[in-house]
Design an enzyme around this catalytic site. Structure first.
Site, PDB file in Angstrom:
ATOM      1  N   HIS A 211       0.887  -1.123  -0.042  1.00 33.83           N
ATOM      2  CA  HIS A 211       0.222   0.061  -0.096  1.00 33.83           C
ATOM      3  C   HIS A 211       0.753   1.159   0.043  1.00 33.83           C
ATOM      4  CE1 HIS A 211       0.548  -0.581   4.518  1.00 33.83           C
ATOM      5  NE2 HIS A 211       0.452   1.002   4.357  1.00 33.83           N
ATOM      6  N   GLY A 214       0.971   3.152  -3.029  1.00 32.98           N
ATOM      7  CA  GLY A 214      -0.447   4.189  -3.315  1.00 32.98           C
ATOM      8  C   GLY A 214      -0.306   5.299  -2.709  1.00 32.98           C
ATOM      9  N   LYS A 215       0.597   5.788  -1.915  1.00 30.22           N
ATOM     10  CA  LYS A 215       0.795   6.960  -1.125  1.00 30.22           C
ATOM     11  C   LYS A 215       1.014   7.991  -2.104  1.00 30.22           C
ATOM     12  CE  LYS A 215       1.695   5.093   3.430  1.00 30.22           C
ATOM     13  NZ  LYS A 215       0.295   5.863   4.086  1.00 30.22           N
ATOM     14  N   HIS A 273       7.866  -1.997   2.318  1.00 29.10           N
ATOM     15  CA  HIS A 273       7.538  -0.785   2.219  1.00 29.10           C
ATOM     16  C   HIS A 273       8.702   0.214   1.991  1.00 29.10           C
ATOM     17  CE1 HIS A 273       3.897  -1.985   3.689  1.00 29.10           C
ATOM     18  NE2 HIS A 273       4.082  -1.774   4.896  1.00 29.10           N
ATOM     19  N   LEU A 434       6.725  22.733  -0.891  1.00 29.26           N
ATOM     20  CA  LEU A 434       5.389  22.362  -1.623  1.00 29.26           C
ATOM     21  C   LEU A 434       4.982  21.637  -0.542  1.00 29.26           C
ATOM     22  CD1 LEU A 434       3.313  21.744  -3.911  1.00 29.26           C
ATOM     23  CD2 LEU A 434       4.920  19.699  -4.573  1.00 29.26           C
TER      24      LEU A 434
END
Length: 623
Positions: A211, A214-215, A273, A434
């Protein structure tokens, strides 16, 4: 007048797209156009998500909310069928009452009527599941598309995969499996796991999920590198000094110690990860964005990483520590205090690992990876430090740094040197910042599981992990993990809330990486130095105390010159503003600092809170 253009040759005329029968002026379709067509087709056809492990935490926290959000957003059909599966007979309404608590009311109206719960134990159960899906698909009309989510322990993969292929394989549409980590414990166990699914399904039908891919900030790593001319020419050993990928959690194992103890921090966080993040930082540019082209470059980078040994790692384990929040003492337990953890466990809750990358682009550049639980803050970020330039200005200049904050407070910022306003030529570091919350204030950032569930249904494998990549990932880590499992080295103990175990800074320095000091670490290191504390207090205090603006200015120095978050300021106030009046006095500043000294629970509990402060102050002044 210019001379007339030359007459084109007969061959040129014959091969021109307007005259050649097999050539066309039309460009090949763009990937987004093909995706749009595929998505439009998907929206008209039956789609079923079958969730194995529907009664578990992942389904409650992530899967049910993700499917509800996709339905409400019009990204999957409103008629999407959802089947939750478990080992026991239960009523659908009972499952939804417990597992649907995180689904908003507006989404429940879409998801809940389309939900069915079914048992998946015997072959007959799977045949019943197939009958329900087939009936639904016939009613909708079109290809019968099925996505099976395996939120299961790995030992169950083989039997469930066999029963799905035998009884529930779609005859008219696609059948795809989303597989959740862990993908084994080492190279050997992954190979067994691979065989368990490869016997029944092709590689293109398997979607192994991480996952973190998907960040949002992770998703922007490749566009950041390859769509901005400023970065790619500098992305090499000639210009980059070091790369540090850091993961911190300020919580303990929270009752998951029994599960965590089987894997440890390296298997739980780093081999999957953080390695995926490292791949996106280190890989070369693919020829296009197809899954095959991206996987080719990912695999090449993985093959350039040398296998790890014990000398490449520093291991730690957290212990209990007392804290003072608004002058109220609380105890955070240690890892071995978790009742689900064996009392003699030596499983690391912290690790720092140095990687050696033997490639033309990266040879000699240290890649450092660190991850730990029960540390001083929660964050995950990548910090790329560029090499120092020759200084021709007065004073020191700082290395440029590009920081990608993955979580929390998603942001990308670049530390540069600029001239300080005035008549001199003094150079000072500043930040081009940013912040996602400001730059994309109205944008909806989908959860990682929303993206994974959607991409699987669309057949897009770019954000999933291919088998060859996992083979190489385990090749890198397996020797180190086997050595840890066999020798069971004593991890360095560190108190809950520290920045890391003793020696972690020296390890990073020896690896060629300079670490930033957090504000918590500043007090952990200097709480006994009254003079340094006073200098720091006086530097920022206005009118005899630290006001909230003063606190913000002080914390900026530990946050790369960026504005600190509200959570950071609140955390500071909990430790220092004991009377909660919005001002930190010098006395409160000292008392708060002394609470960062790692006294043992026994010594602290032998005196009361009020006496403890007096005892701490007298001890510090004595030193």
């Amino acid at each position: 007048h210019p001379p007339p253009p030359p007459t084109p040759s007969a061959a040129a005329v014959a091969n021109h797209p307007t005259t050649h029968p097999t050539r066309s002026l039309r460009r090949p379709p763009r990937p987004e156009m093909e995706d749009s067509k595929a998505h439009a087709k998907l929206m008209k056809e039956p789609l079923t998500y079958i969730l194995f492990g529907a009664t578990g935490d992942l389904a409650r926290k992530k899967l049910f909310p993700a499917i509800g959000a996709l339905m409400e957003g019009g990204l999957i059909p409103k008629h999407t069928k959802v089947i939750g599966c478990g080992r026991k007979e239960q009523k659908a309404e009972d499952i939804l009452k417990k597992q649907g608590v995180n689904v908003p009311e507006s989404q429940r109206k879409l998801l809940f009527p389309n939900f069915t719960y079914m048992k998946n134990k015997e072959d007959a159960d799977y045949k019943a599941i197939d009958e329900v899906i087939s009936k639904y698909a016939k009613e909708v009309g079109g290809a019968d598309n099925r996505v099976f989510f395996f939120s299961l322990p790995p030992f169950a993969y083989s039997s469930v995969a066999e029963k799905v292929k035998k009884n529930c394989y779609s005859k008219t549409g696609f059948t795809r499996l989303i597989l959740e980590k862990p993908f084994g414990r080492d190279s050997e166990s992954f190979e067994e796991l691979r065989k368990a699914t490869a016997e029944y399904f092709d590689e293109k039908e398997l979607y192994r999920i991480d996952h973190y891919l998907g960040k949002e900030v992770v998703l922007t790593l490749l566009p950041l590198r390859f769509s901005n001319q400023i970065f790619e020419p500098l992305w090499n050993k000639e210009n980059i000094q070091s790369v540090h990928i850091e993961w911190k959690e300020d919580l303990n194992t929270m009752g998951r110690g029994g599960y965590f103890d089987k894997y440890g921090i390296i298997r739980d966080i780093m081999q999957n990860h953080l390695l995926q993040v490292m791949i996106l930082i280190g890989m070369d540019k693919p020829k296009d964005l197809s899954a095959e082209a991206a996987s080719e470059k990912k695999l090449a980078f993985l093959k350039s990483i040398k296998t790890l040994e014990m000398k490449d790692a520093l291991l730690g384990q957290f212990t209990a520590k007392k804290f003072c929040h608004y002058c109220k003492e609380t105890v955070n337990p240690g890892y071995l205090d978790d009742e689900t953890v064996p009392k003699d466990s030596k499983v690391p809750t912290y690790a720092m690992i140095k990687f050696s990358v033997d490639s033309e682009r990266w040879k000699g550049v240290p890649f450092l990876m660190s991850a730990g639980k029960a540390l001083d803050e929660r964050k995950c970020e990548v910090r790329i430090r560029f090499k120092q330039t020759v200084n021709v200005f007065e004073g020191d200049i700082h290395c440029n740094e590009l920081v990608m904050r993955i979580q929390p407070d998603e942001s990308i910022y670049y530390r540069i040197n600029v001239k300080e306003p005035g008549l001199g030529v003094k150079v000072t570091p500043q930040v081009l910042d940013l912040s996602y919350s400001r730059a994309f204030e109205d944008a909806k950032s989908g959860d990682a599981y929303e993206r994974m569930l959607l991409n699987c249904a669309k057949g897009q494998q770019q954000l999933f992990i291919a088998t060859p990549e996992l083979v190489e990932a385990w090749r890198i880590f397996t020797p180190l993990l086997h050595e840890i499992d066999a020798k069971k080295p004593q991890p360095i103990l560190y108190p809950f809330g520290e920045a890391g175990p003793k020696g972690y800074r020296d390890f990073a320095t020896a690896a060629g990486v300079s670490l930033k000091e957090t504000w918590q670490e500043f007090f952990q290191l200097h709480a006994s130095e009254v003079g340094k504390l006073k200098d720091t207090f006086d530097k920022f205090a206005q009118g005899g105390g630290l006001q909230q603006k003063d606190i913000s200015n002080m914390l900026k120095e530990f946050y790369d010159g960026r504005e600190p978050t509200k959570k950071m300021i609140d955390s500071f106030n909990k430790a220092f503003d004991h009377d909660q009046d919005g001002t930190v006095t010098w006395d409160e500043f000292q008392r708060g600092a002394h609470m960062f000294i790692p006294w043992t629970a026994t010594r602290r509990s032998s005196v009361g809170t009020r006496d403890f402060f007096a005892f701490s102050l007298s001890a510090i002044h004595a030193e």
